[in-house]
Design a protein around this motif. Sequence first.
Motif, PDB file in Angstrom:
ATOM      1  N   MET A  67      -0.786  10.658 -53.999  1.00 31.86           N
ATOM      2  CA  MET A  67      -0.722  10.327 -52.588  1.00 31.86           C
ATOM      3  C   MET A  67      -0.641   8.817 -52.441  1.00 31.86           C
ATOM      4  N   ASP A  68       0.362   8.384 -51.714  1.00 32.49           N
ATOM      5  CA  ASP A  68       0.514   6.974 -51.396  1.00 32.49           C
ATOM      6  C   ASP A  68      -0.311   6.714 -50.146  1.00 32.49           C
ATOM      7  N   LEU A  69      -1.449   6.072 -50.331  1.00 33.89           N
ATOM      8  CA  LEU A  69      -2.374   5.850 -49.224  1.00 33.89           C
ATOM      9  C   LEU A  69      -1.738   5.022 -48.119  1.00 33.89           C
ATOM     10  N   ASN A  70      -0.926   4.039 -48.478  1.00 33.17           N
ATOM     11  CA  ASN A  70      -0.257   3.219 -47.462  1.00 33.17           C
ATOM     12  C   ASN A  70       0.732   4.056 -46.652  1.00 33.17           C
ATOM     13  N   ALA A  71       1.490   4.909 -47.323  1.00 29.95           N
ATOM     14  CA  ALA A  71       2.448   5.771 -46.617  1.00 29.95           C
ATOM     15  C   ALA A  71       1.713   6.749 -45.717  1.00 29.95           C
ATOM     16  N   PHE A  72       0.608   7.297 -46.216  1.00 28.33           N
ATOM     17  CA  PHE A  72      -0.184   8.227 -45.413  1.00 28.33           C
ATOM     18  C   PHE A  72      -0.747   7.531 -44.174  1.00 28.33           C
ATOM     19  N   THR A  73      -1.264   6.316 -44.360  1.00 36.95           N
ATOM     20  CA  THR A  73      -1.811   5.551 -43.233  1.00 36.95           C
ATOM     21  C   THR A  73      -0.721   5.227 -42.221  1.00 36.95           C
ATOM     22  N   GLU A  74       0.454   4.850 -42.718  1.00 35.04           N
ATOM     23  CA  GLU A  74       1.580   4.543 -41.829  1.00 35.04           C
ATOM     24  C   GLU A  74       2.012   5.791 -41.063  1.00 35.04           C
ATOM     25  N   MET A  75       2.026   6.933 -41.732  1.00 31.55           N
ATOM     26  CA  MET A  75       2.394   8.184 -41.071  1.00 31.55           C
ATOM     27  C   MET A  75       1.390   8.512 -39.956  1.00 31.55           C
ATOM     28  N   GLN A  76       0.118   8.329 -40.237  1.00 33.93           N
ATOM     29  CA  GLN A  76      -0.899   8.600 -39.224  1.00 33.93           C
ATOM     30  C   GLN A  76      -0.789   7.620 -38.052  1.00 33.93           C
ATOM     31  N   ARG A  77      -0.426   6.372 -38.354  1.00 34.55           N
ATOM     32  CA  ARG A  77      -0.228   5.384 -37.283  1.00 34.55           C
ATOM     33  C   ARG A  77       0.918   5.824 -36.374  1.00 34.55           C
ATOM     34  N   ARG A  78       2.021   6.285 -36.970  1.00 40.60           N
ATOM     35  CA  ARG A  78       3.155   6.756 -36.163  1.00 40.60           C
ATOM     36  C   ARG A  78       2.783   8.009 -35.371  1.00 40.60           C
ATOM     37  N   ASN A  79       1.971   8.890 -35.960  1.00 41.60           N
ATOM     38  CA  ASN A  79       1.490  10.069 -35.221  1.00 41.60           C
ATOM     39  C   ASN A  79       0.695   9.633 -33.996  1.00 41.60           C
ATOM     40  N   PHE A  80      -0.198   8.677 -34.211  1.00 43.02           N
ATOM     41  CA  PHE A  80      -1.025   8.180 -33.112  1.00 43.02           C
ATOM     42  C   PHE A  80      -0.162   7.523 -32.034  1.00 43.02           C
ATOM     43  N   GLU A  81       0.836   6.744 -32.448  1.00 39.64           N
ATOM     44  CA  GLU A  81       1.737   6.113 -31.479  1.00 39.64           C
ATOM     45  C   GLU A  81       2.489   7.164 -30.662  1.00 39.64           C
ATOM     46  N   ALA A  82       2.961   8.212 -31.329  1.00 40.10           N
ATOM     47  CA  ALA A  82       3.680   9.274 -30.618  1.00 40.10           C
ATOM     48  C   ALA A  82       2.766   9.971 -29.615  1.00 40.10           C
ATOM     49  N   LEU A  83       1.539  10.249 -30.013  1.00 36.82           N
ATOM     50  CA  LEU A  83       0.596  10.883 -29.090  1.00 36.82           C
ATOM     51  C   LEU A  83       0.256   9.952 -27.928  1.00 36.82           C
ATOM     52  N   THR A  84       0.158   8.669 -28.213  1.00 30.13           N
ATOM     53  CA  THR A  84      -0.116   7.696 -27.150  1.00 30.13           C
ATOM     54  C   THR A  84       1.044   7.662 -26.161  1.00 30.13           C
ATOM     55  N   ARG A  85       2.288   7.633 -26.680  1.00 30.48           N
ATOM     56  CA  ARG A  85       3.459   7.651 -25.794  1.00 30.48           C
ATOM     57  C   ARG A  85       3.503   8.932 -24.976  1.00 30.48           C
ATOM     58  N   ALA A  86       3.250  10.061 -25.633  1.00 30.79           N
ATOM     59  CA  ALA A  86       3.268  11.350 -24.933  1.00 30.79           C
ATOM     60  C   ALA A  86       2.206  11.379 -23.832  1.00 30.79           C
ATOM     61  N   ASN A  87       1.038  10.850 -24.139  1.00 29.60           N
ATOM     62  CA  ASN A  87      -0.030  10.799 -23.151  1.00 29.60           C
ATOM     63  C   ASN A  87       0.362   9.913 -21.976  1.00 29.60           C
ATOM     64  N   GLN A  88       0.991   8.767 -22.250  1.00 32.17           N
ATOM     65  CA  GLN A  88       1.407   7.863 -21.176  1.00 32.17           C
ATOM     66  C   GLN A  88       2.460   8.524 -20.293  1.00 32.17           C
ATOM     67  N   VAL A  89       3.401   9.231 -20.920  1.00 25.41           N
ATOM     68  CA  VAL A  89       4.418   9.948 -20.152  1.00 25.41           C
ATOM     69  C   VAL A  89       3.763  11.004 -19.260  1.00 25.41           C
ATOM     70  N   ALA A  90       2.797  11.726 -19.809  1.00 24.26           N
ATOM     71  CA  ALA A  90       2.102  12.751 -19.026  1.00 24.26           C
ATOM     72  C   ALA A  90       1.350  12.120 -17.857  1.00 24.26           C
ATOM     73  N   VAL A  91       0.671  11.001 -18.111  1.00 21.19           N
ATOM     74  CA  VAL A  91      -0.070  10.311 -17.038  1.00 21.19           C
ATOM     75  C   VAL A  91       0.898   9.793 -15.983  1.00 21.19           C
ATOM     76  N   ASP A  92       2.010   9.184 -16.417  1.00 19.44           N
ATOM     77  CA  ASP A  92       2.997   8.671 -15.459  1.00 19.44           C
ATOM     78  C   ASP A  92       3.592   9.807 -14.636  1.00 19.44           C
ATOM     79  N   GLY A  93       3.878  10.931 -15.288  1.00 15.75           N
ATOM     80  CA  GLY A  93       4.415  12.077 -14.563  1.00 15.75           C
ATOM     81  C   GLY A  93       3.421  12.622 -13.554  1.00 15.75           C
ATOM     82  N   PHE A  94       2.160  12.690 -13.962  1.00 17.67           N
ATOM     83  CA  PHE A  94       1.124  13.169 -13.048  1.00 17.67           C
ATOM     84  C   PHE A  94       0.970  12.209 -11.867  1.00 17.67           C
ATOM     85  N   ARG A  95       1.007  10.910 -12.150  1.00 18.56           N
ATOM     86  CA  ARG A  95       0.904   9.905 -11.082  1.00 18.56           C
ATOM     87  C   ARG A  95       2.068  10.043 -10.104  1.00 18.56           C
ATOM     88  N   ALA A  96       3.290  10.198 -10.638  1.00 16.99           N
ATOM     89  CA  ALA A  96       4.463  10.367  -9.779  1.00 16.99           C
ATOM     90  C   ALA A  96       4.341  11.626  -8.929  1.00 16.99           C
TER      91      ALA A  96
END
Length: 138
Positions: A23-52
């Motif tokens: 297991m490449d720990l750096n690759a795993f950490t980077e993958m988790q960072r991208r997962n978190f970013e995607a969830l953050t974007r999805a959450n922001q879209v959901a909040v913006d949609g709810f606000r609209a």
Amino acid sequence: MPVPANPFADLTKTLSGFKWPAMDLNAFTEMQRRNFEALTRANQVAVDGFRALIERQAEIAQTSAAEAQSAIRNLAEGGKGPDFEAQLTTARGAMEKATADLRELQDIVARSQTEVFDIINTRMIEAVDEMRQPAAKD
């Protein structure tokens, strides 16, 4: 029957013979960072949609209340006669507008949900591809 000192001893013994992929720990950490970013974007879209949605509902409610109040006042004052037909036409127009407004709200929700799903789905596909790349190197 006595309880073993380490209840996971059999599991540990079994798993010790299993060949784990490197297991490449750096690759795993980077993958988790991208997962978190995607969830953050999805959450922001959901909040913006709810606000609209809430903002548009408030606008519609204010307009509808004013129109309904005016229509009720006109019907109460008008009675029967030529004005009554105009008032019925106005009431029908108000109902059609209310239906169109509800469709607009539904579209806001649908667009937001689709965008959230697309963000998460895209990230899941990327994550599977990322997990496949190290396995291909073995």
